[in-house]
Design an enzyme around this catalytic site. Structure first.
Site, PDB file in Angstrom:
ATOM      1  N   TYR A 141      48.600  47.571  36.731  1.00  0.00           N
ATOM      2  CA  TYR A 141      47.795  48.223  35.702  1.00  0.00           C
ATOM      3  C   TYR A 141      48.523  49.390  35.050  1.00  0.00           C
ATOM      4  O   TYR A 141      48.226  49.757  33.915  1.00  0.00           O
ATOM      5  CB  TYR A 141      46.486  48.759  36.302  1.00  0.00           C
ATOM      6  CG  TYR A 141      45.385  47.740  36.458  1.00  0.00           C
ATOM      7  CD1 TYR A 141      45.584  46.582  37.188  1.00  0.00           C
ATOM      8  CD2 TYR A 141      44.142  47.957  35.875  1.00  0.00           C
ATOM      9  CE1 TYR A 141      44.568  45.666  37.349  1.00  0.00           C
ATOM     10  CE2 TYR A 141      43.120  47.050  36.027  1.00  0.00           C
ATOM     11  CZ  TYR A 141      43.338  45.902  36.766  1.00  0.00           C
ATOM     12  OH  TYR A 141      42.325  44.997  36.920  1.00  0.00           O
ATOM     13  N   LYS A 192      51.681  40.066  48.910  1.00  0.00           N
ATOM     14  CA  LYS A 192      52.395  38.809  48.617  1.00  0.00           C
ATOM     15  C   LYS A 192      53.854  39.007  49.029  1.00  0.00           C
ATOM     16  O   LYS A 192      54.787  38.848  48.232  1.00  0.00           O
ATOM     17  CB  LYS A 192      52.241  38.474  47.114  1.00  0.00           C
ATOM     18  CG  LYS A 192      52.744  37.095  46.708  1.00  0.00           C
ATOM     19  CD  LYS A 192      51.918  35.932  47.238  1.00  0.00           C
ATOM     20  CE  LYS A 192      52.564  34.601  46.866  1.00  0.00           C
ATOM     21  NZ  LYS A 192      51.864  33.432  47.477  1.00  0.00           N
ATOM     22  N   ASP A 225      46.991  34.790  48.626  1.00  0.00           N
ATOM     23  CA  ASP A 225      46.415  33.455  48.385  1.00  0.00           C
ATOM     24  C   ASP A 225      45.568  33.016  49.582  1.00  0.00           C
ATOM     25  O   ASP A 225      44.461  32.493  49.426  1.00  0.00           O
ATOM     26  CB  ASP A 225      47.498  32.419  48.021  1.00  0.00           C
ATOM     27  CG  ASP A 225      48.723  32.463  48.926  1.00  0.00           C
ATOM     28  OD1 ASP A 225      48.804  33.361  49.798  1.00  0.00           O
ATOM     29  OD2 ASP A 225      49.612  31.606  48.760  1.00  0.00           O
ATOM     30  N   ASP A 249      41.252  43.868  42.390  1.00  0.00           N
ATOM     31  CA  ASP A 249      40.348  43.551  41.275  1.00  0.00           C
ATOM     32  C   ASP A 249      39.826  42.128  41.425  1.00  0.00           C
ATOM     33  O   ASP A 249      38.627  41.862  41.339  1.00  0.00           O
ATOM     34  CB  ASP A 249      41.108  43.719  39.946  1.00  0.00           C
ATOM     35  CG  ASP A 249      40.222  43.413  38.751  1.00  0.00           C
ATOM     36  OD1 ASP A 249      39.075  43.885  38.728  1.00  0.00           O
ATOM     37  OD2 ASP A 249      40.677  42.683  37.844  1.00  0.00           O
ATOM     38  N   ASP A 253      35.892  40.739  42.942  1.00  0.00           N
ATOM     39  CA  ASP A 253      34.985  39.895  42.147  1.00  0.00           C
ATOM     40  C   ASP A 253      34.648  38.633  42.936  1.00  0.00           C
ATOM     41  O   ASP A 253      33.498  38.185  42.962  1.00  0.00           O
ATOM     42  CB  ASP A 253      35.619  39.499  40.803  1.00  0.00           C
ATOM     43  CG  ASP A 253      35.130  40.387  39.653  1.00  0.00           C
ATOM     44  OD1 ASP A 253      34.854  41.579  39.916  1.00  0.00           O
ATOM     45  OD2 ASP A 253      35.025  39.897  38.510  1.00  0.00           O
TER      46      ASP A 253
HETATM   47  C1  IPM Z   1      36.818  46.782  37.428  1.00  0.00           C
HETATM   48  C2  IPM Z   1      36.965  46.283  36.015  1.00  0.00           C
HETATM   49  C3  IPM Z   1      38.076  47.083  35.352  1.00  0.00           C
HETATM   50  C4  IPM Z   1      39.351  46.812  36.123  1.00  0.00           C
HETATM   51  C5  IPM Z   1      38.265  46.809  33.864  1.00  0.00           C
HETATM   52  C6  IPM Z   1      36.975  46.964  33.080  1.00  0.00           C
HETATM   53  C7  IPM Z   1      39.356  47.679  33.278  1.00  0.00           C
HETATM   54  O1  IPM Z   1      37.209  44.920  35.989  1.00  0.00           O
HETATM   55  O2  IPM Z   1      36.469  47.975  37.615  1.00  0.00           O
HETATM   56  O3  IPM Z   1      37.045  46.005  38.358  1.00  0.00           O
HETATM   57  O4  IPM Z   1      40.030  45.791  35.893  1.00  0.00           O
HETATM   58  O5  IPM Z   1      39.710  47.636  36.961  1.00  0.00           O
HETATM   59 MN    MN Z   2      37.223  43.969  37.931  1.00  0.00          MN
END
Ligand code: IPM
Ligand code: MN
Length: 358
Positions: A141, A192, A225, A249, A253
């Site tokens: 990032y 990784k 992975d 990230d 999710d």
């Molecule tokens: C999160 C979001 C952010 C990230 C985006 C909105 C920049 O997906 O907080 O996980 O990728 O960190």
């Molecule tokens: Mn995210």
């Protein structure tokens, strides 16, 4: 106690869920005799519209001056134009970096009464309790990036780089290991290292810190992975997970689907000093914005994390968490969790939690 709390409602359902979080803070203050001063500032798409930047200076200055920040969500289709000079997400990345919020804590647990909402089998998800430590101010990032003429002559080529220093790895590993001591005493580091040099430094540093500073804590390394697979096949094998920014990230999710709804998961972003930033992990959900049907519970659980980590108010934090659990146990649901059953609107859910605090 007196605390100065900055509210960043943002876009989409952000303002709706944040309003409930703020009401819970007010209720806690009244009940325990605290004074919380709260003021709202713009961030994200609404800030771009009004000030031409996703993080206006006055927002950053107020955040720096506060004890804690509560954020709704940023982004939406209105600001998705790929040719736009700035995006709502830039505001979030900038505030994380400027405030040095390198540790992103994302707890994922599955309440027994909500197991039915998980897409996975009950015996796999029942009892899942994972705490992710996602590194938040380094890696892909924030590494060197750029665009230049393509070496193969096909036009342009772009690059993003993943860079970690020993110090960046040490500080997040220490926080993860300290948290593990208060839980089930196990840390899994995800990398990784079979491919990436940066992961080999990550792993070497992780192992050194664990052996020398946390000999009492069990640890393991898992390749990213395989970790993605284990999160689905045996999520109960994880206690604390520590990983770099982008792996974290993606995996969080994925992990958020274990309980079946993102509407229940909070997160905290912490630095070594200064204010922490607290937010629901769901996004701005522009498709349901403005209808009063968003689930405010992730934001309310983020309020509990704020009370615990930035204000050291453990009793108050635990009470808010217990209130949420009580409301869910009593069968109250927002639309996202209701299936074909009855449900209440955003504000009514806030009212129920506040009543359960008493
Ligand atoms: C999160 C979001 C952010 C990230 C985006 C909105 C920049 O997906 O907080 O996980 O990728 O960190
Ligand atoms: Mn995210």
């Amino acid at each position: 106690m007196h605390a100065n709390i900055v509210l960043l409602p943002g876009d989409g359902i952000g303002p709706e869920v944040l309003a409930e979080g703020a009401r819970v803070l007010t209720a806690v203050a009244e009940k325990f005799g605290h004074q919380f001063s709260m003021a709202s500032f713009p961030i994200g798409g609404c800030a771009i519209d009004e000030f031409g930047t996703a993080l206006p200076d006055q927002t950053l200055a107020a955040a720096r001056d506060s004890q804690a920040i509560l954020l709704g969500a940023v982004g939406g289709p209105k600001w998705d134009d790929p040719s736009a000079k700035t995006r709502p997400e830039a505001g979030l990345l900038k505030i994380r970096k400027e405030l040095g919020l390198f540790a992103n804590l994302r707890p994922i647990s599955v309440l027994p009464e909500l197991v039915q909402f998980s897409p996975l089998k009950p015996e796999i998800v029942n009892g899942v309790d994972i705490l992710f430590f996602r590194e938040l101010t380094g890696g892909l990032y924030f590494g060197e990036s750029g665009t230049r003429p393509a070496k193969d002559g096909s036009g342009e080529e772009s690059f993003s780089t993943m860079i970690y220093s020993t110090g960046e790895v040490e500080r997040i590993v220490r926080l993860a290991a300290q948290a593990a001591r208060k839980r089930r005493n196990k840390v899994t580091s995800v990398d990784k290292a079979n491919v990436l040099e940066v992961s080999r430094l990550w792993r070497k540093t992780f192992e050194r810190v664990m052996k020398s500073e946390f000999p009492d804590v069990t640890y393991e390394n898992v390749l990213v992975d395989a970790a993605a697979m284990h999160l689905i096949s045996k999520p109960k094998s994880f206690d604390v997970v520590v990983t770099e920014n982008m792996f974290g990230d993606i995996l969080t999710d994925e992990g958020s689907m274990l309980p079946g709804s993102m509407g229940l998961l909070p997160s905290a972003s912490l630095g070594s000093s200064g204010p922490g930033l607290y937010e629901p992990i769901h996004g701005s959900a522009p498709d349901i914005a403005g209808q009063g049907i968003a689930n405010p519970l992730a934001t309310i659980l983020a309020v509990a994390m704020l009370l615990r980590h930035s204000l050291q108010l453990e009793t108050e934090a635990a009470l808010v968490e217990a209130a949420v659990q009580k409301v869910l146990q009593a069968g109250h649901r927002t639309k996202d969790l209701a299936g074909n059953g009855p449900w209440v609107k955003t504000q009514a859910m806030g009212d129920l939690v506040i009543a359960a605090l008493a």
